[in-house]
Design a protein around this motif. Structure first.
Motif, PDB file in Angstrom:
ATOM      1  N   ARG A  97       0.815  -1.217   0.000  1.00 25.98           N
ATOM      2  CA  ARG A  97       0.000   0.000   0.000  1.00 25.98           C
ATOM      3  C   ARG A  97       0.849   1.268   0.000  1.00 25.98           C
ATOM      4  O   ARG A  97       0.382   2.325  -0.445  1.00 25.98           O
ATOM      5  CB  ARG A  97      -0.940   0.002   1.207  1.00 25.98           C
ATOM      6  CG  ARG A  97      -2.106  -0.970   1.057  1.00 25.98           C
ATOM      7  CD  ARG A  97      -3.056  -0.890   2.238  1.00 25.98           C
ATOM      8  NE  ARG A  97      -4.225  -1.740   2.028  1.00 25.98           N
ATOM      9  CZ  ARG A  97      -5.348  -1.341   1.447  1.00 25.98           C
ATOM     10  NH1 ARG A  97      -5.463  -0.095   1.037  1.00 25.98           N
ATOM     11  NH2 ARG A  97      -6.370  -2.159   1.301  1.00 25.98           N
ATOM     12  N   ASN A  98       2.073   1.176   0.491  1.00 27.38           N
ATOM     13  CA  ASN A  98       2.927   2.364   0.515  1.00 27.38           C
ATOM     14  C   ASN A  98       3.366   2.784  -0.889  1.00 27.38           C
ATOM     15  O   ASN A  98       3.875   3.892  -1.080  1.00 27.38           O
ATOM     16  CB  ASN A  98       4.160   2.113   1.393  1.00 27.38           C
ATOM     17  CG  ASN A  98       5.005   0.947   0.879  1.00 27.38           C
ATOM     18  OD1 ASN A  98       4.473  -0.004   0.310  1.00 27.38           O
ATOM     19  ND2 ASN A  98       6.297   1.003   1.088  1.00 27.38           N
ATOM     20  N   GLU A  99       3.160   1.915  -1.885  1.00 19.53           N
ATOM     21  CA  GLU A  99       3.513   2.253  -3.268  1.00 19.53           C
ATOM     22  C   GLU A  99       2.315   2.766  -4.061  1.00 19.53           C
ATOM     23  O   GLU A  99       2.475   3.261  -5.176  1.00 19.53           O
ATOM     24  CB  GLU A  99       4.104   1.034  -3.980  1.00 19.53           C
ATOM     25  CG  GLU A  99       5.394   0.510  -3.381  1.00 19.53           C
ATOM     26  CD  GLU A  99       5.983  -0.625  -4.190  1.00 19.53           C
ATOM     27  OE1 GLU A  99       6.187  -0.448  -5.404  1.00 19.53           O
ATOM     28  OE2 GLU A  99       6.203  -1.722  -3.615  1.00 19.53           O
ATOM     29  N   TRP A 100       1.111   2.640  -3.519  1.00 21.86           N
ATOM     30  CA  TRP A 100      -0.081   3.063  -4.248  1.00 21.86           C
ATOM     31  C   TRP A 100      -0.109   4.580  -4.375  1.00 21.86           C
ATOM     32  O   TRP A 100       0.343   5.320  -3.488  1.00 21.86           O
ATOM     33  CB  TRP A 100      -1.347   2.605  -3.537  1.00 21.86           C
ATOM     34  CG  TRP A 100      -1.522   1.125  -3.494  1.00 21.86           C
ATOM     35  CD1 TRP A 100      -0.622   0.176  -3.872  1.00 21.86           C
ATOM     36  CD2 TRP A 100      -2.668   0.412  -3.028  1.00 21.86           C
ATOM     37  NE1 TRP A 100      -1.135  -1.075  -3.669  1.00 21.86           N
ATOM     38  CE2 TRP A 100      -2.391  -0.966  -3.159  1.00 21.86           C
ATOM     39  CE3 TRP A 100      -3.892   0.801  -2.522  1.00 21.86           C
ATOM     40  CZ2 TRP A 100      -3.292  -1.947  -2.780  1.00 21.86           C
ATOM     41  CZ3 TRP A 100      -4.806  -0.178  -2.153  1.00 21.86           C
ATOM     42  CH2 TRP A 100      -4.502  -1.532  -2.279  1.00 21.86           C
ATOM     43  N   ILE A 101      -0.670   5.059  -5.464  1.00 21.15           N
ATOM     44  CA  ILE A 101      -0.947   6.484  -5.643  1.00 21.15           C
ATOM     45  C   ILE A 101      -2.454   6.661  -5.577  1.00 21.15           C
ATOM     46  O   ILE A 101      -3.193   6.097  -6.392  1.00 21.15           O
ATOM     47  CB  ILE A 101      -0.386   6.984  -6.984  1.00 21.15           C
ATOM     48  CG1 ILE A 101       1.143   6.889  -6.988  1.00 21.15           C
ATOM     49  CG2 ILE A 101      -0.829   8.420  -7.253  1.00 21.15           C
ATOM     50  CD1 ILE A 101       1.780   7.260  -8.308  1.00 21.15           C
ATOM     51  N   MET A 102      -2.924   7.420  -4.599  1.00 19.21           N
ATOM     52  CA  MET A 102      -4.354   7.605  -4.365  1.00 19.21           C
ATOM     53  C   MET A 102      -4.689   9.090  -4.502  1.00 19.21           C
ATOM     54  O   MET A 102      -4.120   9.931  -3.802  1.00 19.21           O
ATOM     55  CB  MET A 102      -4.743   7.111  -2.973  1.00 19.21           C
ATOM     56  CG  MET A 102      -4.356   5.671  -2.690  1.00 19.21           C
ATOM     57  SD  MET A 102      -5.339   4.460  -3.598  1.00 19.21           S
ATOM     58  CE  MET A 102      -6.876   4.510  -2.668  1.00 19.21           C
ATOM     59  N   CYS A 103      -5.606   9.408  -5.405  1.00 18.50           N
ATOM     60  CA  CYS A 103      -6.053  10.796  -5.611  1.00 18.50           C
ATOM     61  C   CYS A 103      -7.515  10.903  -5.188  1.00 18.50           C
ATOM     62  O   CYS A 103      -8.418  10.491  -5.931  1.00 18.50           O
ATOM     63  CB  CYS A 103      -5.889  11.207  -7.066  1.00 18.50           C
ATOM     64  SG  CYS A 103      -4.183  11.202  -7.637  1.00 18.50           S
ATOM     65  N   ALA A 104      -7.739  11.434  -3.990  1.00 16.91           N
ATOM     66  CA  ALA A 104      -9.100  11.578  -3.479  1.00 16.91           C
ATOM     67  C   ALA A 104      -9.814  12.733  -4.193  1.00 16.91           C
ATOM     68  O   ALA A 104      -9.173  13.654  -4.717  1.00 16.91           O
ATOM     69  CB  ALA A 104      -9.072  11.810  -1.976  1.00 16.91           C
TER      70      ALA A 104
END
Length: 564
Positions: free
Chosen positions: A251-258
């Motif tokens: 999960r530390n590699e995921w890119i999340m754009c809320a």
């Protein structure tokens, strides 16, 4: 006796476009001539893989060639360039070790060496290292660019999620009304049934299909429910596709754009979805919890009004709505055959008990000192579940006296949200809110520095710090939501705080329709939560001839019901 010489000629191109041009035919003819006139090998066989990448060796012609090499059919392996075998050093080293062990000579026509000499073997390994380095550097450049685009909220392509449409000109997403109706029906069905399998079945029975026209499966239903896209969040760099089948990265590699696009599911629905998906998850092929159909809401509470035995719970048939109630039979009748009292189901007793508690809660606010006992009875027994029922005179007298006493001894009622609270819980929530605002301001300053500061911030540092702040904000939001959701199962029926909390649970549907549909409430909230609630507020329910005749609450207050 020396082995007869026979060459395995291997050709590969990465795209089908190259097959139709000169690349594949040119490789083939060039190596046939090299085998004949340079290596003096007249016996050869050509193996071709058209349209396959060199990132691994999972290719049909290559695998066939290696299998035949294992059987001792060839003395030489001839390729046009060494990267035709693989661009990955480990893959090539494995292949070369097999050839060397079998005494098969590897020859690269373009690099002009063969492994029958020490120099040729050393040069081979050096060249292959640089081939892999070039591929990795190219891959890193592409990944870095794509990750930077994703961090800015830009779409990197791929299949547009179901229920959404993508506009290339504006680089934005919008909701497709036709598919959104199906996605919302899927979500509502799952929240009602808590089953991926049953949700897929009901959608298929209703004629609903995926975008490609296929039937729904539990897996496709789960993809919709688990995807953050339907919550307005764009997720990127979360899949590792280096192997034949993909796996999830850390999960530390995921890119999340809320807040990347309009969400389709509400936050409240998403919390319910996550709760049931987690509760129903499987490990090693087995469910990690007992399904709700084995939880009997009123088990252990019902006693027979005829013989005094406890009622025994069992499962009743599934109704057309998908709801499966429990059935309760008198233990004396079931075990000894001495009692003639009728059975009851969750539908009958649940509707009676929960609507009665709802009416009790609402009476607290509606009551006026001038109300008569008859007016109180009409209020408490309002609804179809109480047809033919009345309250005993003693019950009405005690209820009215309690309401009058409450009016005299308490100040004017204020909603819980408007009351001033200096408790440790309230202080904790205030601290969480302050910390949340602090991190939001920090994220805003970081974005400003990255975009406008004179000293350019390295992109890697920016992405790392941005992700740290976003993770902190997400954690604080979750803690704040948890702190704001206090339990409704902590005190007795007469407690003012409990009444307010219970009202928020029970009247989420009752405020709209004026009454509680118990099967619908059970499918939405879950039998376990309802059982916890009932056990907290009710001590005993007496049933006679299939009807509730008495309820003893947790504070030992008894309400008695009479029937005409």
């Amino acid at each position: 006796m020396p082995r007869a010489q026979k060459a395995a000629i291997y050709c590969r191109v990465s795209t089908l476009h190259q097959v139709d041009k000169d690349s594949l035919p040119m490789q083939r003819q060039d190596m046939i001539n090299y085998a004949k006139y340079v290596l003096s090998i007249k016996d050869y066989e050509v193996f071709e893989d058209a349209g396959y990448s060199g990132k691994n060796t999972d290719r049909p012609a290559f695998q066939e060639m290696m299998e035949r090499i294992e059987h001792g059919e060839f003395s030489h392996v001839l390729v046009w360039k060494i990267d035709r075998i693989s661009r990955n050093l480990l893959d090539f080293a494995t292949m070369y070790a097999r050839c060397k062990k079998l005494g098969v000579t590897f020859v690269s026509k373009n690099e002009q060496f063969d492994t029958s000499t020490a120099m040729g073997e050393a040069m081979l390994k050096i060249i292959l290292v640089f081939a892999e380095l070039e591929r990795n550097m190219t891959s890193e450049r592409v990944s870095s660019t794509m990750n930077a685009r994703a961090a800015e909220g830009k779409w990197n392509g791929g299949r547009v999620p179901f229920a959404y449409a993508y506009d290339r000109e504006t680089d934005s997403f919008s909701i497709r009304d036709d598919e959104a109706k199906v996605a919302l029906e899927l979500k509502d069905t799952y929240l009602r049934t808590h089953s991926l399998t049953y949700t897929a079945r009901l959608l298929n029975e209703a004629g609903r299909r995926t975008r490609r026209g296929y039937a729904w499966t539990p897996a496709t239903v789960a993809i919709i429910l688990r995807s953050p896209f339907y919550r307005g969040t764009y997720r990127y760099n979360y899949r590792d596709e280096s192997e034949v089948t993909f796996s999830f990265k850390g999960r530390n590699e995921w890119i999340m754009c809320a807040k990347h696009h309009p969400p389709l599911f509400s936050e409240a629905d998403c919390r319910q979805i996550d709760f049931w998906l987690t509760k129903n998850r499987r490990q090693h092929g087995k469910a990690t919890h007992v399904q709700r159909k084995l939880v009997h809401v009123f088990a252990g509470l019902i006693r027979c009004g005829f013989c005094g035995s406890n009622y025994i719970a069992s499962i009743d048939r599934v109704r057309a709505s998908g709801y499966q109630p429990s059935m309760y039979n008198c233990g004396g009748r079931r075990q000894k055959g001495m009692c003639k009292n009728r059975y009851v189901t969750d539908i009958r007793i649940g509707g009676f008990v929960f609507n009665y508690i709802s009416n009790v809660i609402r009476l607290r606010d509606a009551f006026r000192p001038q109300w008569s006992k008859a007016r109180i009875q009409r209020f408490l027994l309002h609804g179809d579940d109480f047809c033919g029922a009345s309250l005993s005179d003693d019950t009405l007298r005690r209820v009215r006296a309690a309401l009058l006493g409450s009016r005299l001894s308490t100040a004017e009622y204020q909603p819980a949200d408007e009351q001033h609270d200096d408790s440790p819980t309230q202080t904790h929530k205030a601290n969480l809110q302050a910390e949340l605002e602090k991190n939001r301001r920090a994220l805003s300053r970081l974005m400003h520095l990255f975009l406008y500061a004179e000293d350019e911030m390295p992109q890697a540092d920016f992405l790392r710090e941005k992700k740290h702040l976003q993770d902190t904000i997400t954690r604080l939001q979750a803690e704040l939501e948890k702190a704001q959701q206090s339990s409704v199962f902590t005190s007795s029926l007469t407690d003012e705080e409990f009444l307010g909390k219970a009202a928020r649970l029970l009247f989420q549907s009752a405020m709209v329709r004026g009454s509680i549909d118990f099967p619908e409430l059970a499918m939405r909230v879950g039998n376990l939560e309802l059982k916890n609630f009932v056990n907290a507020v009710i001590k005993q329910i007496i049933v006679l001839d299939g009807r509730v005749t008495q309820i003893t609450f947790a504070n030992d207050e008894i309400h008695t019901f009479l029937y005409h």
